[in-house]
Every structure is written in C-alpha cells, then in structure tokens.
Design a protein around this motif. Structure first.
Motif, short mmCIF file in Angstrom:
data_model
loop_
_atom_site.label_atom_id
_atom_site.label_comp_id
_atom_site.label_asym_id
_atom_site.label_seq_id
_atom_site.Cartn_x
_atom_site.Cartn_y
_atom_site.Cartn_z
N UNK A 1 27.59 16.42 28.11
CA UNK A 1 26.25 16.38 27.52
C UNK A 1 26.01 17.64 26.68
N UNK A 2 25.42 17.47 25.51
CA UNK A 2 25.08 18.66 24.71
C UNK A 2 23.95 19.43 25.37
N UNK A 3 23.93 20.71 25.11
CA UNK A 3 22.87 21.56 25.67
C UNK A 3 21.61 21.41 24.82
N UNK A 4 20.51 21.04 25.47
CA UNK A 4 19.24 20.88 24.76
C UNK A 4 18.55 22.21 24.54
N UNK A 5 17.84 22.32 23.44
CA UNK A 5 16.95 23.45 23.21
C UNK A 5 15.55 22.92 23.52
N UNK A 6 15.20 22.90 24.79
CA UNK A 6 13.99 22.24 25.26
C UNK A 6 12.71 22.76 24.61
N UNK A 7 12.54 24.07 24.42
CA UNK A 7 11.30 24.52 23.76
C UNK A 7 11.14 23.95 22.35
N UNK A 8 12.23 23.88 21.61
CA UNK A 8 12.15 23.32 20.25
C UNK A 8 11.85 21.83 20.32
N UNK A 9 12.50 21.12 21.22
CA UNK A 9 12.25 19.68 21.37
C UNK A 9 10.79 19.44 21.79
N UNK A 10 10.29 20.24 22.72
CA UNK A 10 8.89 20.11 23.14
C UNK A 10 7.95 20.34 21.96
N UNK A 11 8.25 21.35 21.12
CA UNK A 11 7.43 21.61 19.93
C UNK A 11 7.43 20.40 19.00
#
Length: 192
Positions: A1-11
């Motif tokens: 699985x690729x590593x998510x950049x959760x703060x950017x995705x949340x934005x």
C-alpha cells in the motif's frame, strides 16, 4: 500500500472556496504570496512550456481596473446591474492574482493541453492560498474576457487571455457547506 499524506487528503476532501466579497485585509505579504505562487507553478505542464504567468493586482491596481469597467460596460451594452457587480469585484478586493493564459507555439503540445495547464494553475493557486490559511476564490467575469480590458488594463499581449482571477484575503465569515456532486451519477467504470 502506498503511504498516504493524510493531512493533505483531509484538506482536499474538505476544501471550500471563500466568497470574494467576504475577503478583506490583511492580505498575504510578498513573501507569503511568493510561497503560494511557487506552489501553484508546480502544476502539470506538458513540454515545460509554462503557458501561463501571474500578475499580482494590489489595491491601487484593482481600483484602477474597477474604474475602467463602467464605461466599457456601457459601450458594450452590458446591463447596469452586471456592470456594477463586475466593478465591485475589483473595487472591493484588496489583492487578486490574475493567472494569464499565454500559449506557446509547440509542435508537440496541443493548444488545448496548454489551456488545461492554465486552469490547473488557477486551482493550484486557489488551493495553495487556502492551505496557507487565507480565504480565496477563483473568479472571472465579462470584463476579464474582454480583449481591450485585458490589453489596456493589464498589459496582456493580443494572444493572451485571463484564465482566472484568484482573490486572496482574510476570511470574514465561513461559508456554509454546499451540495457536492453525486459520484454515483458522474462516475462510470470500464473493466474491459
């Protein structure tokens, strides 16, 4: 699985433009604005043509442009309420970035791809401003599509046009959430 950049995705999942009429001073200083524009310039650009450029419109320039709108609108036969609405877009703003579509001759990169890149720069500018904590809105309007307004008011060359005006400032009121597209209606899947 690729590593998510959760703060950017949340934005991105919660981003919301702010109505330009609710944006007031203070506005980003030049250093802060250069960070926003640096992020915006990292837009997909087939052939590295940079078929766009920025014009930063500060208060005095916006006031000058607002003053050009009534006589132009009257000459073009634009309805008085549309003239006033367009005039206020400039007169009430403290800062806007004009994203100028400046196509380049290229045997490899079609004109339409350059148009798409300029549109992507508008969205990237908007998102970079929002991510930086500012309120921002992407507008255009009849004056920004008028060649004489663009050439006389903004110094555009005849082959250039405005892709968008990104208004940036301090948010004075949060807009309510609005309905979003129904993905079940607009997404189709092709498996074969």
């Amino acid at each position: 699985m690729p590593e998510q950049n959760q703060p950017v995705l949340d934005f991105l999942l919660s981003r919301r433009s702010r109505p330009a009429k609710t944006l007031k001073g203070p506005v980003p200083d030049r250093s802060e604005l250069m960070t926003i524009l640096t992020a915006a310039a990292r837009t997909p650009d087939h052939g590295k043509l940079e078929p766009w450029r920025f014009i930063v419109l500060e208060k005095a320039a916006l006031t000058r442009l607002a003053d050009m709108i009534p006589p132009l609108g009257e000459t073009l036969g634009v309805e008085p309420e549309k003239i006033e609405k367009q005039r206020r877009q400039y007169a009430d703003a403290d800062l806007a970035v004009a994203v100028v579509f400046s196509p380049k001759e290229s045997p490899k990169v079609p004109h339409i791809e350059q148009v798409y890149s300029a549109g992507a720069v508008c969205l990237a500018t908007l998102n970079a401003a929002l991510a930086s904590g500012w309120g921002a809105n992407w507008l255009s309007g009849w004056a920004s599509h008028n060649p004489s307004f663009c050439e006389e008011g903004l110094g555009l060359e005849p082959h250039e046009s405005i892709a968008g005006l990104i208004h940036i400032g301090t948010e004075t009121s949060a807009p309510p959430e609005r309905p979003r597209p129904d993905l079940d209606v607009i997404v189709s899947w092709v498996s074969e």
